[in-house]
Design a protein around this motif. Structure first.
Motif, short mmCIF file in Angstrom:
data_model
loop_
_atom_site.label_atom_id
_atom_site.label_comp_id
_atom_site.label_asym_id
_atom_site.label_seq_id
_atom_site.Cartn_x
_atom_site.Cartn_y
_atom_site.Cartn_z
N UNK A 22 0.72 -1.29 -0.04
CA UNK A 22 -0.03 0.12 -0.04
C UNK A 22 0.76 1.47 -0.07
N UNK A 52 3.99 1.63 -1.36
CA UNK A 52 4.35 1.47 -2.79
C UNK A 52 3.44 2.14 -3.73
N UNK A 53 2.25 1.62 -3.62
CA UNK A 53 1.17 2.21 -4.37
C UNK A 53 0.47 3.68 -4.03
N UNK A 54 1.23 4.18 -2.95
CA UNK A 54 0.81 5.67 -2.51
C UNK A 54 -0.52 5.70 -2.08
N UNK A 55 -1.00 4.73 -1.40
CA UNK A 55 -2.63 4.68 -1.09
C UNK A 55 -2.37 4.79 0.21
N UNK A 83 -4.93 5.83 2.13
CA UNK A 83 -6.11 5.25 3.07
C UNK A 83 -6.10 3.80 3.14
N UNK A 126 4.14 7.94 1.11
CA UNK A 126 3.95 7.39 -0.22
C UNK A 126 3.74 8.67 -1.22
N UNK A 127 3.22 9.81 -0.50
CA UNK A 127 2.98 11.36 -1.33
C UNK A 127 4.30 11.97 -1.25
N UNK A 154 6.91 12.59 -2.57
CA UNK A 154 7.55 12.40 -4.08
C UNK A 154 7.72 13.86 -4.76
N UNK A 202 11.55 10.01 -4.13
CA UNK A 202 10.33 9.17 -4.16
C UNK A 202 10.36 8.42 -2.87
N UNK A 247 9.24 4.58 -2.31
CA UNK A 247 9.82 3.56 -3.24
C UNK A 247 10.25 2.59 -2.18
#
Lengths: 403, 203
Positions: free
Chosen positions: A188, A190-193, A195, A218-219, A221, A266, A269
């Motif tokens: 998650x 990694x997916x920048x998710x 929530x 994740x954000x 970046x 990032x 990553x």
């Protein structure tokens, strides 16, 4: 239902066959990259195509390895990556060599890959490993080499997206997660998710501050200012801040070397967490939806082979580089000059003339036998297939000559 | 340098249109049968729900709007930076309300449009299942005896009810997500980042 009766000419999924201009382009890419590696004083290693399966211990790869039992009952595997083999060679064959060692490779690896974007079972990788060097300096060196490779290939609009797995680990310090939650969390992030990260951690005992920090990870970046923001946000996590500082030292060094605008930060990553221990990066370019290569620092791998030392490396995927250059319409290398045709009735004198011109460096092509001679040897048929286009000249290993 | 956006022609289209309009972005008035529409530096692709992740993963589209259900099924390697809050539904296991559980049945036959999710869901509980792949009207399958139960999305539950089905358990919640190609996210940041922040503000 039989889709095709011609199984013998089918190609199994995941492998490819290259002819003509494609084959030339690939050879050219390999030569370009290898000459950059050589230019930075890296030394070629040609490792075996297969080795004992336990050499390739990376949990990520085990499930994707083609393995088989050798005659003596040992479990063998076709190499799914080069890094483990180079680490083994550095710790064994080259045990007497002082660190640092700069090694490179170029060749195929084999993996079971489900068919998806950019995935092949047979991959051609060109990469290098910097073993036993001083961390920040070696990290910066390999990023600069990756940058030079992409420029030398003529790729445009590319960036190296850099992160540091120590940030993720630093945020999680003191929190224990079961392996399944850890996998989902990593995926998650990694997916920048954000929530999704929250949903995974809600079921664990992670403190609110940890959850909040990982949701933001994740954000984080973009440009260099992301590093300042990370330091502010993660002030309560000293290990994460230390990792950000390590990354900043690398980023600053590259900035001073004139590569600052080629980097994208990032911090989300976090692939290959079981393997990487510091810097991680991927090379992306516009016009290709997935990375053309990547790498990072793996300080624990060589210890497995009995010669612990820090290490960093990267590789470029030849298939992906070729796809990128195609999409960006980077001109493929000019086709080779047409050959000088040598026409002579008798084979002996024709060969003699050909050898003479070869010695002078010419590209030659023996003309087909004259029609009269050809009719005598094959019966009366006209054989159009004997006139192959220039680029498909049979080499010395044409089926006829090996039979 | 235009940005390409993949949108679903199906159930998420009205929500996607509302989102883009709220964000003050141009949106085609009536795409009709056109599959590609270019408007002021934005190029919209209108494709099937299930194909949105594929277009984005391959980088044919820089970003897109996809249902959480479709994303989970596709397992696509894309960034999912934020939830868009519309298209909420649940992926559930449902079976005929009248059917009594058969204690002897050691294996189940399950009809679904989501074979990957279904296989993973039952595998996790150690139940062996035979997955029957359908592309629509899944509710009909157990009624006609094609399968024991189904895995499908429900919004209100009315369709299930009308076909005499009852929810057994929830597999996962789902809602529309903004998805972004990994290479575009980094290598086209200059054009993509402003668009993403406007969409996030409007979500």
């Amino acid at each position: 239902m039989m889709l095709s009766p011609h199984r013998l000419v089918q190609v199994p999924p995941g492998v490819q066959c290259f002819v003509g201009a494609e084959a030339r382009r690939r050879r050219h890419i390999e030569e370009t990259v290898v000459s950059v590696f050589e230019g930075w004083d890296y030394e070629e290693i040609i490792p075996p195509l297969f080795d004992y399966a336990d050499v390739f211990g990376s949990p990520d790869l085990v499930a994707r390895t083609y393995s088989f039992v050798g005659r003596d009952g040992s479990l063998l595997a076709l190499r799914p990556d080069f890094t483990s083999l180079l680490a083994k060679i550095a710790a064994g064959r080259l045990a007497h060599r002082p660190a640092p060692m700069r090694l490179y490779y170029s060749g195929e690896v084999l993996r079971y890959e489900p068919p998806r974007a950019g995935a092949q079972s047979e991959l051609f990788q060109m990469g290098l490993e910097h073993l036993g060097g001083a961390p920040t300096r070696a990290d910066a060196e390999i990023l600069a080499i990756a940058a030079e490779c992409l420029d030398a290939l003529g790729a445009r609009g590319w960036v190296l997206a850099v992160g540091h797995v120590g940030v993720f680990h630093g945020l999680l310090a003191g929190v224990t997660l079961d392996p399944a939650s850890m996998d989902r969390l990593r995926e998650r992030v990694e997916a920048k998710d954000g929530s999704g990260v929250g949903a995974v951690l809600r079921e664990t005992n992670a403190p609110a501050a940890v959850t909040e920090a990982l949701q933001a990870l994740g954000g984080l970046a973009g440009g260099r200012d992301v590093l300042e923001e990370a330091v502010r946000r993660f002030a309560a996590f000293p290990a994460a801040v230390a990792a950000v500082a390590e990354l900043r030292a690398i980023v600053d060094a590259l900035g001073e070397a004139g590569l600052g605008d080629r980097l994208a930060i990032d911090l989300g990553e976090v692939r290959g967490l079981d393997y990487y221990t510091g810097l991680v990066f991927r090379a992306y370019a516009k016009d290709l939806g997935f990375e053309v290569g990547g790498g990072g620092r793996y300080d624990t791998l060589l210890g497995r082979f009995g010669r612990p030392m820090p290490a960093v490396g990267f590789m470029l995927g030849l298939d992906r580089v070729a796809a990128l250059l195609d999409r960006q319409q980077v001109a493929p290398p000019a086709s080779v000059a047409p050959a000088e045709t040598i026409a002579a009735e008798a084979t002996g004198p024709a060969l003699l003339e050909a050898r003479r011109r070869r010695a002078a460096g010419a590209r030659v092509r023996l003309d087909e036998q004259s029609q009269a001679e050809s009719r005598r040897s094959r019966g009366d048929e006209e054989d159009g297939s004997a006139r192959l286009p220039q680029e498909r000249v049979s080499g010395p290993r044409s089926p006829e000559s090996t039979r | 340098m235009s940005v390409t956006i993949a949108l679903s022609k199906g159930r998420l289209l009205p929500g996607s249109e509302a989102l883009f309009r709220r964000a003050g972005l141009p949106f085609p008035e009536d795409p009709g049968r056109r599959l590609v529409v270019s408007l002021d530096g934005l190029r919209y692709l209108f494709v099937k729900d299930q194909d949105v992740p594929t277009y984005v993963e391959h980088g044919v589209a820089d970003c897109g709007v996809a249902g959480g259900d479709v994303l989970l099924e596709a397992g696509a390697d894309v960034y999912e930076p934020f939830d868009l809050g519309f298209g909420r539904c649940r992926l559930v296991v449902a079976r005929p309300a009248s059917a009594r559980p058969d204690p002897r049945s050691s294996s189940l036959r399950v009809a679904t449009k989501y074979p990957r999710i279904t296989a993973a869901h039952f595998l996790q509980r150690g139940v062996s299942v035979e997955v029957v792949r359908l592309s629509g009207s899944v509710e009909l399958a157990p009624v006609l005896g094609l399968c024991d139960c189904i895995v499908d999305i429900v919004e209100t539950g009315r369709t299930l009810e009308e076909n005499g089905l009852a929810i057994v358990e929830e597999v996962a919640p789902s809602s529309a997500r903004l998805i972004v190609n990994r290479a575009s996210y980094h290598a086209r940041r200059d054009v993509l980042a402003p668009l993403l922040s406007r969409l996030q503000g409007a979500a």
